[in-house]
Design a protein around this motif. Structure first.
Motif, PDB file in Angstrom:
ATOM      1  N   GLU A   1     -43.878  41.570 -38.023  1.00 54.01           N
ATOM      2  CA  GLU A   1     -44.769  41.366 -39.166  1.00 54.01           C
ATOM      3  C   GLU A   1     -44.853  42.679 -39.938  1.00 54.01           C
ATOM      4  OE1 GLU A   1     -48.813  40.079 -38.369  1.00 54.01           O
ATOM      5  OE2 GLU A   1     -49.273  39.957 -40.521  1.00 54.01           O
TER       6      GLU A   1
ATOM      7  N   ASN B   1     -47.387  39.089 -45.262  1.00 54.51           N
ATOM      8  CA  ASN B   1     -48.680  38.511 -45.630  1.00 54.51           C
ATOM      9  C   ASN B   1     -48.772  38.326 -47.139  1.00 54.51           C
ATOM     10  OD1 ASN B   1     -50.408  38.607 -43.048  1.00 54.51           O
ATOM     11  ND2 ASN B   1     -49.477  40.646 -43.133  1.00 54.51           N
TER      12      ASN B   1
ATOM     13  N   GLU C   1     -47.072  34.530 -44.504  1.00 55.06           N
ATOM     14  CA  GLU C   1     -48.343  34.247 -43.835  1.00 55.06           C
ATOM     15  C   GLU C   1     -49.439  34.117 -44.878  1.00 55.06           C
ATOM     16  OE1 GLU C   1     -49.271  37.019 -40.745  1.00 55.06           O
ATOM     17  OE2 GLU C   1     -47.395  36.655 -39.675  1.00 55.06           O
TER      18      GLU C   1
ATOM     19  N   ASP D   1     -52.230  31.876 -41.115  1.00 57.07           N
ATOM     20  CA  ASP D   1     -52.661  33.097 -40.414  1.00 57.07           C
ATOM     21  C   ASP D   1     -54.157  33.020 -40.073  1.00 57.07           C
ATOM     22  OD1 ASP D   1     -52.529  35.666 -39.384  1.00 57.07           O
ATOM     23  OD2 ASP D   1     -52.114  36.657 -41.287  1.00 57.07           O
TER      24      ASP D   1
ATOM     25  N   LYS E   1     -50.930  30.900 -36.550  1.00 58.01           N
ATOM     26  CA  LYS E   1     -51.213  32.158 -35.870  1.00 58.01           C
ATOM     27  C   LYS E   1     -52.660  32.132 -35.412  1.00 58.01           C
ATOM     28  CE  LYS E   1     -48.864  36.338 -36.651  1.00 58.01           C
ATOM     29  NZ  LYS E   1     -48.335  37.389 -37.545  1.00 58.01           N
TER      30      LYS E   1
ATOM     31  N   GLU F   1     -52.187  36.188 -31.545  1.00 55.05           N
ATOM     32  CA  GLU F   1     -52.281  37.512 -32.147  1.00 55.05           C
ATOM     33  C   GLU F   1     -53.310  38.362 -31.400  1.00 55.05           C
ATOM     34  OE1 GLU F   1     -51.864  38.372 -36.682  1.00 55.05           O
ATOM     35  OE2 GLU F   1     -53.889  37.664 -36.316  1.00 55.05           O
TER      36      GLU F   1
END
Ligand code: C2E
Ligand code: MG
Ligand code: MG
Ligand code: MG
Length: 288
Positions: free
Chosen positions: A59, A114, A146, A176, A197, A234
């Protein structure tokens, strides 16, 4: 004056200070300067397949090193960038750079980026993504975007069309921070998501006895399974939490146990290494 958070990092911009118009204007100016003047960098945090403990991707996480105030967290400056319109420039920079870095990795290693909800309301987003992929020479399937459910808070028909278009391009969409917002199940059907996530607040401490976190993770994994989606847990830091996450069957793990976000050169070395990535988190002494 700058405050310290006790780990040697300055917290000049944190706390209630951004309500001060003067301070905000200063942050905005400094951030604009950072964007045009190489003041932003990207770090890359490993994402690992739980069953095999092999690296599957990274990421991209933006970092701002302020010349006077030191590291400023994205949790602090991204909201300010969103309010001041700087997010479009920052978001484009992140996307282009992340794709360029990832294009140098072996093909089985993906990159997750993101997106701010504001970027998703921009009808130019699919064209920008297409261009970033083409310029970098990265296959769309290797890019994961995300987004959080806050994207859907405003009923905006353009948003839905944008997400459909991105999905149709072959780019993978991830929801996310799942579990932290309103988490109406309806959000899961509003875009062609491939992955959920699970937020760190449910993952970290999942091994606690009598706790409810593991139950929530389990339910989320079952939900994802039945929708044909995969999951990433996560914020795994300990072996105990990793054990629980593995038993529950989360597809992927991301957390300090497998590594923090590292600069591109270090990420490149990890990406090219064939060896499984060893969990090196703290072993808990808590009796079972
Ligand atoms: P996020 O997208 O949920 O990213 C994960 C955050 O959790 C990262 O914080 C990461 O360092 C942290 N994290 C991962 N594993 C662990 C762990 O085991 N323990 C702990 N304590 N933390 C862990 P970071 O880099 O500070 O980013 C915070 C948030 O800022 C991100 O949350 C994301 O919402 C936002 N952000 C970061 N980079 C970007 C960007 O390029 N664009 C946008 N729009 N937002 C970004
Ligand atoms: Mg993220
Ligand atoms: Mg997250
Ligand atoms: Mg988060």
């Amino acid at each position: 004056a700058a405050k310290s958070d006790g780990r040697g990092k300055h917290r000049f911009y944190e706390g209630g200070m951004h309500r001060n118009a003067e301070t905000r204007r200063q942050i905005e100016n400094d951030l604009r300067g950072a964007l045009v003047g190489n003041g932003l960098t990207l770090n890359f945090q490993p994402i690992v397949e739980t069953a095999s403990e092999t690296l599957v991707g990274f990421e991209a996480l933006v970092r701002w090193h302020h010349p006077r105030h030191g590291e400023i967290s994205p949790a602090t400056f991204i909201p300010i960038a969103e309010e001041t319109g700087l997010i479009d420039g920052i978001g484009e920079w992140v996307l282009r750079n992340a794709c360029m870095v990832a294009a140098k990795w072996p093909e089985h290693i993906g990159i997750a980026v993101n997106l701010s909800p504001i970027q998703v309301t921009n009808p130019q987003l699919p064209a920008l993504v297409m261009n970033a992929l083409a310029q970098a020479g990265l296959a769309p399937e290797r890019l994961e975007l995300e987004i959080t459910e806050s994207v859907f808070l405003e009923e905006n028909p353009a948003t839905r069309a944008t997400l459909q278009r991105l999905g149709a391009m072959g780019v993978r969409l991830t929801l996310d921070d799942f579990g932290t917002g309103y988490s109406g199940f309806a959000y899961l059907t509003k875009a062609p998501f491939k992955k959920i996530k699970i937020d760190r607040s449910f993952v970290s401490g999942a091994a606690e006895r009598g706790g409810q976190k593991a139950a929530i993770v389990k339910a989320t994994v079952a939900l994802a399974d039945s929708l044909g989606m995969i999951t990433t847990a996560e914020g795994v830091e300990t072996h105990d939490d990793l054990d629980v996450i593995r038993r529950i069957g989360c597809t992927q793990v991301q957390g300090f146990i497998f590594g923090k976000a590292v600069p591109w050169a270090e990420a490149g070395i990890l990406a090219r290494s064939e060896a499984p990535i060893a969990p090196n988190g703290v072993k808990s002494n808590r009796p079972r």
